[in-house]
Design an enzyme around this catalytic site. Sequence first.
Site, PDB file in Angstrom:
ATOM      1  N   HIS A  53       0.838  -1.202   0.000  1.00 59.53           N
ATOM      2  CA  HIS A  53       0.000   0.000   0.000  1.00 59.53           C
ATOM      3  C   HIS A  53       0.876   1.256   0.000  1.00 59.53           C
ATOM      4  CE1 HIS A  53      -3.985   1.837   1.648  1.00 59.53           C
ATOM      5  NE2 HIS A  53      -3.281   2.750   1.022  1.00 59.53           N
ATOM      6  N   HIS A  55       1.522   5.109  -1.982  1.00 63.92           N
ATOM      7  CA  HIS A  55       1.081   6.145  -2.926  1.00 63.92           C
ATOM      8  C   HIS A  55       2.326   6.799  -3.522  1.00 63.92           C
ATOM      9  CE1 HIS A  55      -3.177   5.866  -1.788  1.00 63.92           C
ATOM     10  NE2 HIS A  55      -2.737   5.696  -0.554  1.00 63.92           N
ATOM     11  N   ARG A  57       2.133   8.613  -6.369  1.00 63.95           N
ATOM     12  CA  ARG A  57       1.632   9.904  -6.879  1.00 63.95           C
ATOM     13  C   ARG A  57       1.871  10.188  -8.353  1.00 63.95           C
ATOM     14  NH1 ARG A  57      -1.757  10.065  -2.803  1.00 63.95           N
ATOM     15  NH2 ARG A  57      -1.049  11.115  -0.918  1.00 63.95           N
ATOM     16  N   ASP A 300       0.833   2.670   3.727  1.00 61.94           N
ATOM     17  CA  ASP A 300      -0.038   3.771   3.299  1.00 61.94           C
ATOM     18  C   ASP A 300       0.771   5.074   3.192  1.00 61.94           C
ATOM     19  OD1 ASP A 300      -2.231   5.178   2.418  1.00 61.94           O
ATOM     20  OD2 ASP A 300      -3.315   5.134   4.315  1.00 61.94           O
ATOM     21  N   GLY A 319      -3.074  12.143   5.239  1.00 61.22           N
ATOM     22  CA  GLY A 319      -1.984  11.241   4.858  1.00 61.22           C
ATOM     23  C   GLY A 319      -0.645  11.615   5.433  1.00 61.22           C
TER      24      GLY A 319
HETATM   25 ZN   LIG Z   1      -6.935   4.211   2.248  1.00 58.60          ZN
END
Ligand SMILES: [Zn+2]
Length: 425
Positions: A53, A55, A57, A300, A319
């Site tokens: 998981h 990000h 971007r 995350d 985040g």
């Molecule tokens: Zn989420």
Amino acid sequence: MTRFTLKGLTLADGSVANIVVSDGRIQSIGSDVAGEEFDCSGLVGLPGFVDLHTHLREPGFEQSETILTGSRAAALGGYTAVHAMANTHPVQDTAGVVEQVKTLGDEAGYVQVQPIGAVTVGLEGKQLAELGAMAGSKAQVKVFSDDGKCVSDPLLMRRALAYVKSFGGVIAQHAQEPRLTENAQMNEGPVATELGLAGWPAVAEESIIARDVLLAEATGSRIHICHLSTAGSVEIVRWAKARGISVTAEVTPHHLLLTDELARGYDPIYKVNPPLRTSKDIQALRAALIDGTIDIIATDHAPHPAEAKDCEWAAAAFGMLGLETAASIAQDVLIDSGLSTWARFAEVMSQTPARISGIAGQGLELVAGNRANIAVIDPKAKRLIQGGGASKSSNQPFGGMTLPGAVIHTVFRGEFTVKNSKLAK
Ligand SMILES: [Zn+2]
């Protein structure tokens, strides 16, 4: 051909050995030595970490992170693979976009970048994306998620589960009932009331998880639950597993360490989705990670530029960063607590996330013949965390804290990406 020896490494089972790496693979584990030698006495060698998981971007939000900068942060955190979440712009909802992300990951060359495909077109929750086309593409997508948003329509979720079953895929759900969290800012409870911030109830997460494990059972498919944050979520997953439902679950480093009390300073660095909860939730999440109810730690990792965080709480983005600190929190929960083992550490950081996604060449035992993806950490080191590290953003929630452990070397496909805690390329 690159050949070197990690000498005197302590392995997950407690044994001490030399690992000879040659031509991308582990040539031997034992007493042999070949090529350049690196003294690893007192250091622990584990399969390279796999984040389910992340990000990254890119494409679309390169002011926050790029595939290159996120890959560097991952390597510094001991990772040899990351799964790139689909909430990019354009969204990763077609074969073309997921292949582009994979290609950019290969070009960066620090970790294996495995794209996650969106469940619905444009993450809009209205129509299933081309799941089969993404699975059949060169990116070989097996994990699908609208993360950042919940697949809240139960009919769509049922169809998605039924569809991915045909090719062994899995839906990773961001469990957040939208009607119960409209304008929600932080964990619902006494702190939110005191601060005058709109509360985010635990039941908004738990009700979706309960629904989705039942849908997974009804379809005979696999569901993965992203970032569990409440004690109640743990109970539901425990119940579902006991019932034989194919459910796996992740917890983030920040939900294992930080509580909603941190919101008292109104510093949006602590604003995250799902929100930081209470110490009671943390106790339940830690116990569940140790007993296997929660399968993995996933970061995350969610970079945001300064302007998205240097503002008042309600206007700030959700985040926080996580790739360069996750192993330290895993060590705190599993090892320094005295409650678990390095073997469990390897499971939650590498082997099980690799198995959930079916990513090739990752999460493999450190044995002769396997591809050499290795993380070497110094468990005795202490690190004062400052700044965002190699990430393009600096929304670092652990800033000012001293965390245990440090990644010393990361070996990806037989080459150092990190050597002596510095990027090696
Ligand atoms: Zn989420």
